[in-house]
Design a protein around this motif. Sequence first.
Motif, PDB file in Angstrom:
ATOM      1  N   ASP A   1      -6.116  -0.931  -6.322  1.00 39.35           N
ATOM      2  CA  ASP A   1      -7.553  -0.731  -6.203  1.00 39.35           C
ATOM      3  C   ASP A   1      -7.829   0.716  -5.794  1.00 39.35           C
ATOM      4  O   ASP A   1      -6.925   1.556  -5.770  1.00 39.35           O
ATOM      5  CB  ASP A   1      -8.170  -1.730  -5.227  1.00 39.35           C
TER       6      ASP A   1
ATOM      7  N   ARG B   1      -8.254   2.081  -3.062  1.00 37.69           N
ATOM      8  CA  ARG B   1      -7.538   2.524  -1.859  1.00 37.69           C
ATOM      9  C   ARG B   1      -6.032   2.556  -2.067  1.00 37.69           C
ATOM     10  O   ARG B   1      -5.289   2.897  -1.146  1.00 37.69           O
ATOM     11  CB  ARG B   1      -7.879   1.593  -0.688  1.00 37.69           C
TER      12      ARG B   1
ATOM     13  N   ARG C   1       0.847  -1.188   0.000  1.00 37.27           N
ATOM     14  CA  ARG C   1       0.000   0.000   0.000  1.00 37.27           C
ATOM     15  C   ARG C   1       0.885   1.240   0.000  1.00 37.27           C
ATOM     16  O   ARG C   1       2.077   1.162   0.266  1.00 37.27           O
ATOM     17  CB  ARG C   1      -0.955  -0.015   1.193  1.00 37.27           C
TER      18      ARG C   1
END
Length: 210
Positions: free
Chosen positions: A192, A194, A157
């Motif tokens: 995605d 996020r 992330r």
Amino acid sequence: MTGQWLKRWREGRIGFHRATPHPALVRYWATLGVPRAAKVLVPLCGKSVDMRWLADAGHPVLGVEFAPDAIEQFVAGRDQGVLRYGQAGFDIVRQGSIELWQGDFFHLHIRQVAEIAAFYDRASLIALPRPTRQRYAFHLAQLVPPGACGLLISMTRKDPDAGPPYSVSHAEIEQLFSPNFRLTFLEQSPPDARGFIESAWALKRRGPIN
């Protein structure tokens, strides 16, 4: 750490849960060559429907989960009877060919998983902070026999310090698992909404000389 996850389950903050089997599981499981009747270990399993998919593919499943709410929600999702019993620190719920062991994964002993021949990790590694991930990789290696195959789905992330779920780089996966497993990188998803990027890996437990 466990208290944080118990609170999430009680409050229903489980955005990591998928209502359908993970596409990488569907796409790659058959490529691992796991025998149809092989028992599959699913650490930190939550209420993952991936366990239903594995069971429907002919595998007995042993899921380990600390949160009782997750287990109760899983068995409530199917109109099928359950058996309840205990073993060495775990409360066990069995539904069909799926056993859910409620307790601490790190207390699971090799004698309790003697029949395990494969494993599946979609959200275990990324649920753990960095200091615990090394312990997890080592404990998993202790539990599965040489030659056992598994599928690992990890994630990165934008903020590597945020979580859970935590960001685990490809380099860290290599560092954690390569001492005891042969790793094959399978795929990486686009980000995605996020900014989460998933990666899929095939793992095979090394033997004494390989």
